[in-house]
Design an enzyme around this catalytic site. Structure first.
Site, PDB file in Angstrom:
ATOM      1  N   LYS A 164     -71.045  20.328   3.481  1.00 57.00           N
ATOM      2  CA  LYS A 164     -71.320  20.594   4.898  1.00 57.00           C
ATOM      3  C   LYS A 164     -72.348  19.685   5.565  1.00 57.00           C
ATOM      4  O   LYS A 164     -72.823  20.004   6.653  1.00 57.00           O
ATOM      5  CB  LYS A 164     -71.769  22.040   5.050  1.00 57.00           C
ATOM      6  N   LEU A 212     -70.613  25.671  -8.146  1.00 60.55           N
ATOM      7  CA  LEU A 212     -72.082  25.697  -8.137  1.00 60.55           C
ATOM      8  C   LEU A 212     -72.700  24.348  -7.753  1.00 60.55           C
ATOM      9  O   LEU A 212     -73.855  24.084  -8.077  1.00 60.55           O
ATOM     10  CB  LEU A 212     -72.643  26.209  -9.477  1.00 60.55           C
ATOM     11  N   CYS A 213     -71.940  23.491  -7.034  1.00 56.80           N
ATOM     12  CA  CYS A 213     -72.527  22.202  -6.636  1.00 56.80           C
ATOM     13  C   CYS A 213     -73.620  22.416  -5.596  1.00 56.80           C
ATOM     14  O   CYS A 213     -74.519  21.606  -5.460  1.00 56.80           O
ATOM     15  CB  CYS A 213     -71.455  21.238  -6.120  1.00 56.80           C
ATOM     16  N   SER A 219     -65.797  25.500  12.000  1.00 58.59           N
ATOM     17  CA  SER A 219     -67.090  25.236  12.630  1.00 58.59           C
ATOM     18  C   SER A 219     -66.900  24.882  14.098  1.00 58.59           C
ATOM     19  O   SER A 219     -65.882  24.265  14.469  1.00 58.59           O
ATOM     20  CB  SER A 219     -67.749  24.054  11.909  1.00 58.59           C
ATOM     21  N   ASP A 277     -63.782  24.214  -9.778  1.00 54.22           N
ATOM     22  CA  ASP A 277     -63.602  23.509  -8.512  1.00 54.22           C
ATOM     23  C   ASP A 277     -62.380  24.080  -7.786  1.00 54.22           C
ATOM     24  O   ASP A 277     -61.353  24.355  -8.424  1.00 54.22           O
ATOM     25  CB  ASP A 277     -63.393  22.015  -8.800  1.00 54.22           C
ATOM     26  N   LYS A 281     -62.834  19.720   8.939  1.00 56.33           N
ATOM     27  CA  LYS A 281     -62.596  21.099   9.416  1.00 56.33           C
ATOM     28  C   LYS A 281     -61.364  21.138  10.318  1.00 56.33           C
ATOM     29  O   LYS A 281     -60.522  22.039  10.200  1.00 56.33           O
ATOM     30  CB  LYS A 281     -63.825  21.622  10.161  1.00 56.33           C
ATOM     31  N   TYR A 335     -67.232  15.034   8.712  1.00 56.09           N
ATOM     32  CA  TYR A 335     -67.314  16.457   8.366  1.00 56.09           C
ATOM     33  C   TYR A 335     -66.469  17.276   9.352  1.00 56.09           C
ATOM     34  O   TYR A 335     -65.651  18.117   8.952  1.00 56.09           O
ATOM     35  CB  TYR A 335     -68.775  16.925   8.387  1.00 56.09           C
ATOM     36  N   TYR A 374     -74.686  29.992   0.643  1.00 52.68           N
ATOM     37  CA  TYR A 374     -75.481  30.735   1.635  1.00 52.68           C
ATOM     38  C   TYR A 374     -74.646  31.807   2.356  1.00 52.68           C
ATOM     39  O   TYR A 374     -74.901  33.019   2.217  1.00 52.68           O
ATOM     40  CB  TYR A 374     -76.069  29.722   2.620  1.00 52.68           C
ATOM     41  N   PHE A 394     -86.165  16.623  17.121  1.00 47.20           N
ATOM     42  CA  PHE A 394     -85.323  15.442  17.386  1.00 47.20           C
ATOM     43  C   PHE A 394     -84.966  15.342  18.864  1.00 47.20           C
ATOM     44  O   PHE A 394     -83.877  15.739  19.283  1.00 47.20           O
ATOM     45  CB  PHE A 394     -84.046  15.496  16.543  1.00 47.20           C
TER      46      PHE A 394
HETATM   47  P1  NAD Z   1     -73.216  26.351   1.020  1.00 42.22           P
HETATM   48  O1  NAD Z   1     -73.279  24.945   0.562  1.00 42.22           O
HETATM   49  O2  NAD Z   1     -74.417  27.216   0.838  1.00 42.22           O
HETATM   50  O3  NAD Z   1     -71.973  27.096   0.354  1.00 42.22           O
HETATM   51  C1  NAD Z   1     -70.799  26.425  -0.023  1.00 42.22           C
HETATM   52  C2  NAD Z   1     -70.469  26.855  -1.443  1.00 42.22           C
HETATM   53  O4  NAD Z   1     -69.255  26.216  -1.834  1.00 42.22           O
HETATM   54  C3  NAD Z   1     -71.539  26.450  -2.459  1.00 42.22           C
HETATM   55  O5  NAD Z   1     -71.833  27.557  -3.282  1.00 42.22           O
HETATM   56  C4  NAD Z   1     -70.878  25.316  -3.262  1.00 42.22           C
HETATM   57  O6  NAD Z   1     -71.348  25.311  -4.611  1.00 42.22           O
HETATM   58  C5  NAD Z   1     -69.416  25.668  -3.143  1.00 42.22           C
HETATM   59  N1  NAD Z   1     -68.495  24.527  -3.223  1.00 42.22           N
HETATM   60  C6  NAD Z   1     -68.533  23.372  -2.523  1.00 42.22           C
HETATM   61  N2  NAD Z   1     -67.515  22.586  -2.867  1.00 42.22           N
HETATM   62  C7  NAD Z   1     -66.801  23.269  -3.811  1.00 42.22           C
HETATM   63  C8  NAD Z   1     -65.630  22.980  -4.554  1.00 42.22           C
HETATM   64  N3  NAD Z   1     -64.980  21.830  -4.414  1.00 42.22           N
HETATM   65  N4  NAD Z   1     -65.178  23.901  -5.426  1.00 42.22           N
HETATM   66  C9  NAD Z   1     -65.840  25.084  -5.587  1.00 42.22           C
HETATM   67  N5  NAD Z   1     -66.954  25.406  -4.925  1.00 42.22           N
HETATM   68  C10 NAD Z   1     -67.427  24.500  -4.032  1.00 42.22           C
HETATM   69  O7  NAD Z   1     -72.776  26.318   2.566  1.00 42.22           O
HETATM   70  P2  NAD Z   1     -72.678  27.485   3.626  1.00 42.22           P
HETATM   71  O8  NAD Z   1     -73.667  27.217   4.694  1.00 42.22           O
HETATM   72  O9  NAD Z   1     -72.654  28.795   2.954  1.00 42.22           O
HETATM   73  O10 NAD Z   1     -71.256  27.136   4.242  1.00 42.22           O
HETATM   74  C11 NAD Z   1     -70.061  27.773   3.810  1.00 42.22           C
HETATM   75  C12 NAD Z   1     -68.894  27.197   4.566  1.00 42.22           C
HETATM   76  O11 NAD Z   1     -69.109  27.371   5.965  1.00 42.22           O
HETATM   77  C13 NAD Z   1     -68.671  25.696   4.360  1.00 42.22           C
HETATM   78  O12 NAD Z   1     -67.285  25.447   4.303  1.00 42.22           O
HETATM   79  C14 NAD Z   1     -69.277  25.079   5.596  1.00 42.22           C
HETATM   80  O13 NAD Z   1     -68.665  23.852   5.919  1.00 42.22           O
HETATM   81  C15 NAD Z   1     -68.954  26.137   6.647  1.00 42.22           C
HETATM   82  N6  NAD Z   1     -69.871  26.106   7.790  1.00 42.22           N
HETATM   83  C16 NAD Z   1     -71.218  26.185   7.599  1.00 42.22           C
HETATM   84  C17 NAD Z   1     -72.086  26.118   8.692  1.00 42.22           C
HETATM   85  C18 NAD Z   1     -73.581  26.161   8.496  1.00 42.22           C
HETATM   86  O14 NAD Z   1     -74.296  25.738   9.409  1.00 42.22           O
HETATM   87  N7  NAD Z   1     -74.096  26.676   7.401  1.00 42.22           N
HETATM   88  C19 NAD Z   1     -71.561  25.968   9.989  1.00 42.22           C
HETATM   89  C20 NAD Z   1     -70.173  25.924  10.151  1.00 42.22           C
HETATM   90  C21 NAD Z   1     -69.342  25.993   9.036  1.00 42.22           C
HETATM   91  N1  UFG Z   2     -83.442  19.828  14.913  1.00 39.88           N
HETATM   92  C1  UFG Z   2     -84.728  19.353  15.016  1.00 39.88           C
HETATM   93  N2  UFG Z   2     -85.405  19.093  13.863  1.00 39.88           N
HETATM   94  C2  UFG Z   2     -84.878  19.310  12.627  1.00 39.88           C
HETATM   95  C3  UFG Z   2     -83.553  19.798  12.539  1.00 39.88           C
HETATM   96  C4  UFG Z   2     -82.858  20.042  13.705  1.00 39.88           C
HETATM   97  O1  UFG Z   2     -85.239  19.141  16.112  1.00 39.88           O
HETATM   98  O2  UFG Z   2     -85.540  19.046  11.614  1.00 39.88           O
HETATM   99  C5  UFG Z   2     -82.705  20.139  16.160  1.00 39.88           C
HETATM  100  C6  UFG Z   2     -81.402  19.375  16.327  1.00 39.88           C
HETATM  101  O3  UFG Z   2     -81.630  18.152  16.965  1.00 39.88           O
HETATM  102  C7  UFG Z   2     -80.574  20.364  17.166  1.00 39.88           C
HETATM  103  C8  UFG Z   2     -81.061  21.732  16.688  1.00 39.88           C
HETATM  104  O4  UFG Z   2     -82.335  21.503  16.094  1.00 39.88           O
HETATM  105  O5  UFG Z   2     -80.902  20.235  18.527  1.00 39.88           O
HETATM  106  C9  UFG Z   2     -80.154  22.374  15.664  1.00 39.88           C
HETATM  107  O6  UFG Z   2     -79.945  21.451  14.600  1.00 39.88           O
HETATM  108  P1  UFG Z   2     -79.286  21.887  13.207  1.00 39.88           P
HETATM  109  O7  UFG Z   2     -79.285  20.702  12.326  1.00 39.88           O
HETATM  110  O8  UFG Z   2     -79.917  23.138  12.714  1.00 39.88           O
HETATM  111  O9  UFG Z   2     -77.816  22.301  13.628  1.00 39.88           O
HETATM  112  P2  UFG Z   2     -76.681  21.397  14.296  1.00 39.88           P
HETATM  113  O10 UFG Z   2     -76.267  22.131  15.524  1.00 39.88           O
HETATM  114  O11 UFG Z   2     -77.033  19.994  14.431  1.00 39.88           O
HETATM  115  O12 UFG Z   2     -75.613  21.420  13.128  1.00 39.88           O
HETATM  116  C10 UFG Z   2     -74.826  22.526  12.925  1.00 39.88           C
HETATM  117  C11 UFG Z   2     -74.327  22.631  11.487  1.00 39.88           C
HETATM  118  C12 UFG Z   2     -73.394  21.492  11.150  1.00 39.88           C
HETATM  119  C13 UFG Z   2     -72.348  21.344  12.197  1.00 39.88           C
HETATM  120  C14 UFG Z   2     -72.987  21.185  13.533  1.00 39.88           C
HETATM  121  C15 UFG Z   2     -72.024  21.040  14.647  1.00 39.88           C
HETATM  122  O13 UFG Z   2     -75.409  22.636  10.605  1.00 39.88           O
HETATM  123  O14 UFG Z   2     -72.780  21.816   9.929  1.00 39.88           O
HETATM  124  O15 UFG Z   2     -73.756  22.352  13.788  1.00 39.88           O
HETATM  125  O16 UFG Z   2     -71.396  22.265  14.911  1.00 39.88           O
HETATM  126  F1  UFG Z   2     -71.564  20.263  11.974  1.00 39.88           F
END
Ligand code: NAD
Ligand code: UFG
Length: 340
Positions: free
Chosen positions: A87, A36-37, A127, A61, A155, A151, A14, A220
């Protein structure tokens, strides 16, 4: 070397796919390593179509030392943006070893390969979850690091490993970007978030209800100590986040040592406020019901985003309304994500 080559691990996911597009548009030459997992080839094909250039994909990987060696030899990247990781808080809690191996061991393998290849610039996807229960708000980068689940531990551990490498290897330049809540999609509606199975996060769940894939949203907790009783987060548009990576890369390429930087807007939005904004964007009320709090959730947090502005010259420019409008454009045009 004239080209500015960047290895993007996890670039088919993403945030990675949006960042690859911003990199090309900012004059960088990215190549992607992804197993591509949780990412998709279709995302990169669409990035290529938007960017007007092919994006090389190495399907491997990030923990595979041989594959990394080949990538560094073949593409000679000057810098790495490291997104590859798992994640899900719930999955990490149930399967901690999977997360430590994938996120921590994968990062160690990457740093080893960088060191062997003499690649000295790294931007890491961290994060806001590393801060844990707020001692104060907004979170500044000086807030104590005390994650609340496996998780978050992965980080914080990778941040520590990078810090130790910066001490031991004085030419290394690294930036930990601590994302708040990334949402939204590219304004074209061609790329966006495509979670597998039931979405864990609020915005993709809302979008799937609006498009008819799910009946209603579960909220929630409606009794949190927040102004309207629902959880408050700092949502940041994925294109603002993508641009923050470009700014972080430019910064990292001009210095050595480590910086950790929040990437958020500095503004909190409640669940009910996001439902209202999304309902306005899609032109219909999104149905919801209040249910019990989700285990491990926090009531409220948001960023002090001033460090990013001061150090990177970056600040978020896109509104919550834009985040919802762009998510809706993507979801409406791709009701089943990249599967359609
Ligand atoms: P995502 O799952 O869409 O993207 C992660 C990508 O990494 C995927 O394409 C997956 O196939 C690849 N991947 C995972 N493990 C791998 C491995 N061992 N080797 C090679 N490829 C691998 O997630 P995203 O939302 O794009 O998040 C990207 C990064 O940002 C992650 O490290 C995630 O922890 C971090 N992050 C995301 C959020 C969020 O809310 N989306 C918040 C804070 C941090
Ligand atoms: N929520 C709902 N209904 C849902 C999903 C979420 O009410 O179906 C609420 C949650 O309780 C929270 C808010 O919406 O109050 C945001 O929730 P998200 O799951 O979208 O995001 P979080 O803040 O819980 O999680 C994010 C990232 C995680 C990270 C976390 C802490 O997705 O990767 O922040 O930084 F670990």
């Amino acid at each position: 070397m004239t080209e500015n080559r960047v290895l993007v691990t996890g670039g088919a996911g993403y945030i990675g796919s949006h960042t690859v597009l911003s990199l090309v548009q900012s004059g960088y030459t990215p190549c992607v390593l992804d197993n591509l997992c949780n990412g998709s080839m279709a995302a990169l094909e669409r990035v290529a179509e938007l960017a007007g250039v092919q994006i090389p994909l190495i399907e491997a990987d990030v923990g595979d030392a041989n594959a990394l060696r080949r990538v560094f030899a073949e593409y000679a990247p000057q810098a790495v943006i490291h997104f590859a990781g798992l994640k899900s808080v719930a999955e990490a809690t149930a399967r901690p070893l999977l997360y430590y191996r994938n996120n921590v061991s994968g990062s160690v393998a990457l740093l080893e390969a960088m060191q062997q290849a003499g690649c000295r610039t790294l931007v890491f996807s961290s994060s806001a979850t590393v801060y844990g229960d707020p001692a104060f708000l907004p979170y500044t980068e000086a807030h104590p690091i005390r994650p609340m689940n496996p998780y978050g531990h992965t980080k914080a551990m990778v941040e520590q490993i990078i810090a130790d490498c910066c001490e031991a290897w004085p030419q290394l330049s690294a930036v930990n970007l601590r994302y708040f809540n990334p949402v939204g999609a590219h304004e074209s509606g061609r790329i966006g978030e495509d979670p597998q199975g039931v979405p864990n996060n609020l915005m993709p769940y809302l979008a799937q209800v609006a498009v008819g894939r799910r009946d209603y949203l579960n909220v929630f907790g409606t009794d949190w100590p927040t102004p309207d009783g629902t959880g408050v987060r700092d949502y940041v548009h994925v294109m603002d986040l993508a641009e923050a990576h470009v700014a972080a890369l430019r910064f990292a390429q001009g210095q050595v040592g480590l910086q950790s930087i929040n990437v958020g807007t500095g503004r909190g939005t409640s669940v009910l406020e996001l439902i209202a904004a999304f309902s306005a964007a899609c032109g219909k009320q999104v149905p919801w019901q209040g249910v019990a709090r989700r285990a491990g959730d926090l009531a409220m947090y948001y960023a002090d985003a001033s460090c990013a502005e001061k150090i990177l010259g970056w600040k978020a420019t896109r509104s919550v309304e834009q985040m919802c409008a762009d998510t809706w454009r993507w979801q409406q045009a791709n009701p089943q994500g990249y599967g359609t």
